[in-house]
Design a protein around this motif. Structure first.
Motif, PDB file in Angstrom:
ATOM      1  N   GLY A  63       0.813  -1.204   0.000  1.00 38.41           N
ATOM      2  CA  GLY A  63       0.000   0.000   0.000  1.00 38.41           C
ATOM      3  C   GLY A  63       0.844   1.249   0.000  1.00 38.41           C
ATOM      4  N   GLY A  64       0.194   2.397  -0.001  1.00 39.82           N
ATOM      5  CA  GLY A  64       0.903   3.661  -0.107  1.00 39.82           C
ATOM      6  C   GLY A  64       0.756   4.212  -1.512  1.00 39.82           C
ATOM      7  N   GLU A  65       1.675   5.068  -1.881  1.00 40.10           N
ATOM      8  CA  GLU A  65       1.643   5.710  -3.192  1.00 40.10           C
ATOM      9  C   GLU A  65       2.279   4.780  -4.217  1.00 40.10           C
ATOM     10  OE1 GLU A  65       0.957   7.374  -6.113  1.00 40.10           O
ATOM     11  OE2 GLU A  65       0.569   9.005  -4.680  1.00 40.10           O
ATOM     12  N   PHE A  66       1.446   4.125  -5.018  1.00 42.76           N
ATOM     13  CA  PHE A  66       1.961   3.166  -5.995  1.00 42.76           C
ATOM     14  C   PHE A  66       2.846   3.847  -7.019  1.00 42.76           C
ATOM     15  CE2 PHE A  66       1.592   0.920 -10.072  1.00 42.76           C
ATOM     16  CZ  PHE A  66       2.056  -0.338  -9.709  1.00 42.76           C
ATOM     17  N   ARG A  67       2.475   5.067  -7.413  1.00 44.13           N
ATOM     18  CA  ARG A  67       3.271   5.794  -8.394  1.00 44.13           C
ATOM     19  C   ARG A  67       4.682   6.021  -7.863  1.00 44.13           C
ATOM     20  NH1 ARG A  67       0.833   9.080 -12.439  1.00 44.13           N
ATOM     21  NH2 ARG A  67      -1.071   8.896 -11.217  1.00 44.13           N
ATOM     22  N   ALA A  68       4.791   6.442  -6.607  1.00 39.12           N
ATOM     23  CA  ALA A  68       6.107   6.685  -6.004  1.00 39.12           C
ATOM     24  C   ALA A  68       6.895   5.381  -5.866  1.00 39.12           C
ATOM     25  CB  ALA A  68       5.941   7.352  -4.641  1.00 39.12           C
ATOM     26  N   TRP A  69       6.188   4.294  -5.526  1.00 41.04           N
ATOM     27  CA  TRP A  69       6.846   2.994  -5.407  1.00 41.04           C
ATOM     28  C   TRP A  69       7.447   2.571  -6.746  1.00 41.04           C
ATOM     29  CZ3 TRP A  69       5.129  -2.049  -7.208  1.00 41.04           C
ATOM     30  CH2 TRP A  69       5.840  -3.123  -6.645  1.00 41.04           C
ATOM     31  N   THR A  70       6.689   2.762  -7.819  1.00 46.83           N
ATOM     32  CA  THR A  70       7.170   2.400  -9.150  1.00 46.83           C
ATOM     33  C   THR A  70       8.353   3.264  -9.568  1.00 46.83           C
ATOM     34  OG1 THR A  70       4.920   1.757  -9.770  1.00 46.83           O
ATOM     35  CG2 THR A  70       6.483   2.116 -11.556  1.00 46.83           C
ATOM     36  N   VAL A  71       8.275   4.570  -9.287  1.00 48.88           N
ATOM     37  CA  VAL A  71       9.372   5.469  -9.655  1.00 48.88           C
ATOM     38  C   VAL A  71      10.628   5.135  -8.856  1.00 48.88           C
ATOM     39  CG1 VAL A  71      10.135   7.863  -9.649  1.00 48.88           C
ATOM     40  CG2 VAL A  71       7.835   7.309 -10.391  1.00 48.88           C
ATOM     41  N   THR A  72      10.466   4.720  -7.596  1.00 51.71           N
ATOM     42  CA  THR A  72      11.631   4.331  -6.798  1.00 51.71           C
ATOM     43  C   THR A  72      12.339   3.141  -7.430  1.00 51.71           C
ATOM     44  OG1 THR A  72      10.574   5.130  -4.774  1.00 51.71           O
ATOM     45  CG2 THR A  72      12.408   3.594  -4.518  1.00 51.71           C
ATOM     46  N   ILE A  73      11.565   2.168  -7.884  1.00 48.44           N
ATOM     47  CA  ILE A  73      12.155   1.014  -8.580  1.00 48.44           C
ATOM     48  C   ILE A  73      12.864   1.476  -9.845  1.00 48.44           C
ATOM     49  CG2 ILE A  73      11.609  -1.109  -9.839  1.00 48.44           C
ATOM     50  CD1 ILE A  73       9.319  -1.562  -7.863  1.00 48.44           C
ATOM     51  N   ALA A  74      12.212   2.359 -10.609  1.00 48.53           N
ATOM     52  CA  ALA A  74      12.815   2.857 -11.851  1.00 48.53           C
ATOM     53  C   ALA A  74      14.115   3.592 -11.569  1.00 48.53           C
ATOM     54  CB  ALA A  74      11.833   3.772 -12.572  1.00 48.53           C
ATOM     55  N   ARG A  75      14.123   4.396 -10.529  1.00 50.71           N
ATOM     56  CA  ARG A  75      15.336   5.156 -10.196  1.00 50.71           C
ATOM     57  C   ARG A  75      16.470   4.222  -9.798  1.00 50.71           C
ATOM     58  NH1 ARG A  75      17.967   8.110  -6.024  1.00 50.71           N
ATOM     59  NH2 ARG A  75      18.696  10.141  -6.802  1.00 50.71           N
ATOM     60  N   ASN A  76      16.154   3.190  -9.012  1.00 57.22           N
ATOM     61  CA  ASN A  76      17.192   2.232  -8.615  1.00 57.22           C
ATOM     62  C   ASN A  76      17.745   1.495  -9.822  1.00 57.22           C
ATOM     63  OD1 ASN A  76      16.891   2.908  -5.914  1.00 57.22           O
ATOM     64  ND2 ASN A  76      15.422   1.260  -5.498  1.00 57.22           N
ATOM     65  N   ARG A  77      16.855   1.129 -10.745  1.00 56.77           N
ATOM     66  CA  ARG A  77      17.321   0.450 -11.962  1.00 56.77           C
ATOM     67  C   ARG A  77      18.185   1.395 -12.796  1.00 56.77           C
ATOM     68  NH1 ARG A  77      15.705  -2.619  -9.305  1.00 56.77           N
ATOM     69  NH2 ARG A  77      17.962  -2.690  -9.079  1.00 56.77           N
ATOM     70  N   ALA A  78      17.809   2.675 -12.847  1.00 54.52           N
ATOM     71  CA  ALA A  78      18.586   3.646 -13.615  1.00 54.52           C
ATOM     72  C   ALA A  78      19.972   3.843 -12.992  1.00 54.52           C
ATOM     73  CB  ALA A  78      17.843   4.979 -13.671  1.00 54.52           C
ATOM     74  N   MET A  79      20.036   3.915 -11.665  1.00 48.00           N
ATOM     75  CA  MET A  79      21.332   4.083 -11.010  1.00 48.00           C
ATOM     76  C   MET A  79      22.227   2.865 -11.251  1.00 48.00           C
ATOM     77  SD  MET A  79      21.211   7.097  -9.753  1.00 48.00           S
ATOM     78  CE  MET A  79      20.106   7.553 -11.100  1.00 48.00           C
ATOM     79  N   ASP A  80      21.629   1.658 -11.205  1.00 46.09           N
ATOM     80  CA  ASP A  80      22.406   0.451 -11.514  1.00 46.09           C
ATOM     81  C   ASP A  80      22.929   0.494 -12.948  1.00 46.09           C
ATOM     82  OD1 ASP A  80      21.902  -0.511  -8.988  1.00 46.09           O
ATOM     83  OD2 ASP A  80      20.247  -1.824  -9.616  1.00 46.09           O
ATOM     84  N   HIS A  81      22.073   0.943 -13.851  1.00 43.39           N
ATOM     85  CA  HIS A  81      22.463   1.036 -15.262  1.00 43.39           C
ATOM     86  C   HIS A  81      23.618   2.016 -15.441  1.00 43.39           C
ATOM     87  CE1 HIS A  81      21.928   1.090 -19.639  1.00 43.39           C
ATOM     88  NE2 HIS A  81      22.066   2.396 -19.556  1.00 43.39           N
ATOM     89  N   LEU A  82      23.544   3.159 -14.785  1.00 41.63           N
ATOM     90  CA  LEU A  82      24.618   4.150 -14.912  1.00 41.63           C
ATOM     91  C   LEU A  82      25.920   3.642 -14.326  1.00 41.63           C
ATOM     92  CD1 LEU A  82      22.649   7.431 -14.085  1.00 41.63           C
ATOM     93  CD2 LEU A  82      23.463   6.661 -16.317  1.00 41.63           C
ATOM     94  N   ARG A  83      25.833   2.890 -13.239  1.00 38.22           N
ATOM     95  CA  ARG A  83      27.061   2.320 -12.671  1.00 38.22           C
ATOM     96  C   ARG A  83      27.691   1.323 -13.631  1.00 38.22           C
ATOM     97  NH1 ARG A  83      24.341   3.104  -7.597  1.00 38.22           N
ATOM     98  NH2 ARG A  83      23.106   1.198  -7.876  1.00 38.22           N
ATOM     99  N   ARG A  84      26.859   0.533 -14.307  1.00 44.20           N
ATOM    100  CA  ARG A  84      27.403  -0.400 -15.299  1.00 44.20           C
ATOM    101  C   ARG A  84      28.024   0.354 -16.470  1.00 44.20           C
ATOM    102  NH1 ARG A  84      22.422  -3.143 -14.314  1.00 44.20           N
ATOM    103  NH2 ARG A  84      21.587  -2.320 -16.274  1.00 44.20           N
ATOM    104  N   GLN A  85      27.382   1.456 -16.872  1.00 43.88           N
ATOM    105  CA  GLN A  85      27.889   2.243 -17.989  1.00 43.88           C
ATOM    106  C   GLN A  85      29.259   2.824 -17.673  1.00 43.88           C
ATOM    107  OE1 GLN A  85      26.102   1.275 -20.636  1.00 43.88           O
ATOM    108  NE2 GLN A  85      25.775   3.367 -21.334  1.00 43.88           N
ATOM    109  N   ARG A  86      29.476   3.230 -16.437  1.00 40.48           N
ATOM    110  CA  ARG A  86      30.774   3.820 -16.066  1.00 40.48           C
ATOM    111  C   ARG A  86      31.896   2.812 -16.155  1.00 40.48           C
ATOM    112  NH1 ARG A  86      27.719   5.972 -11.530  1.00 40.48           N
ATOM    113  NH2 ARG A  86      26.987   8.073 -12.040  1.00 40.48           N
ATOM    114  N   ARG A  87      31.566   1.534 -16.029  1.00 41.23           N
ATOM    115  CA  ARG A  87      32.612   0.519 -16.102  1.00 41.23           C
ATOM    116  C   ARG A  87      32.921   0.115 -17.535  1.00 41.23           C
ATOM    117  NH1 ARG A  87      29.980  -1.618 -11.330  1.00 41.23           N
ATOM    118  NH2 ARG A  87      28.724  -3.027 -12.603  1.00 41.23           N
TER     119      ARG A  87
END
Length: 214
Positions: A63-87
């Motif tokens: 429960g809670g704000e589903f939109r915020a929950w989804t964006v949090t997942i997206a942001r974490n995936r984006a940060m992981d992607h950027l870390r891979r890109q730097r390598r």
């Protein structure tokens, strides 16, 4: 009172595929614009990873704000992607590719009203990172300050301030500079040029009268 989104989340958790498609169609456009600002051309791939995790973790959503929950997942995936890109080894970008990027010369009537356009996203990317993400979460995703703060791990007041500053910077970039007056076109009739006389057409003196006989 539950909103349409809340009802769709509950139905999707119960296994309703149509409800999950409704969630996707509702959130994907804004999510994709947010991810484009974070990871550029790889936004589609990161969005796919995001929805894969959302579908996997949805039964555990409490429960809670589903939109915020989804964006949090997206942001974490984006940060992981950027870390891979730097390598990865960096590849040179041809000059021709830069000329095809969306320029920021496209003007917008107001920053908030055109924030979904490619040109506006390019402008947002020029903001300081804190301001850029605050603007994206507030204006593009549509989160309130409290929900955006939870996504970013900041206080709601700090998010409001960052978003306000970012929008003011954008407005200064996209609005015409005040006080500039365009010069009025010269409507006066041009002077008529006198064409030069041809070389052979010279003024000739009148012939002298011949003396009378006698």
């Amino acid at each position: 009172m539950p909103t349409d989104l809340d009802e769709a989340v509950a139905a999707a958790k119960a296994g309703d595929e149509d409800a999950f498609r409704h969630l996707y169609r509702t959130l994907q456009p804004g999510l994709l614009r947010y991810l484009t600002a974070l990871v550029g051309a790889d936004a589609e791939d990161v969005a796919s990873e995001t929805w894969l995790q959302v579908s996997r973790d949805l039964p555990s959503f409490t429960g809670g704000e589903f939109r915020a929950w989804t964006v949090t997942i997206a942001r974490n995936r984006a940060m992981d992607h950027l870390r891979r890109q730097r390598r990865r080894p960096s590849l040179p970008v041809p000059v021709q590719a830069l000329s095809e990027l969306a320029g920021d010369a496209d003007t917008a009537e107001r920053a908030g009203e055109t924030i979904s356009t490619e040109a506006a996203l390019a402008l947002i990317a020029t903001l300081p990172p804190r301001e850029a993400e605050a603007v994206l979460l507030r204006a593009v995703i549509g989160l309130d300050a409290e929900s955006a703060g939870r996504v970013l791990g900041r206080r709601a007041g700090a998010v409001r301030t960052a978003a306000h500053r970012g929008l003011r910077r954008l407005a200064a970039l996209v609005e015409p500079r005040a006080g500039e007056v365009e010069p009025e076109p010269d409507t006066s009739a041009p002077e008529t040029a006198v064409p030069p006389r041809p070389r052979g057409d010279r003024c000739r003196q009148a012939p002298r009268p011949e003396p009378a006989d006698g």
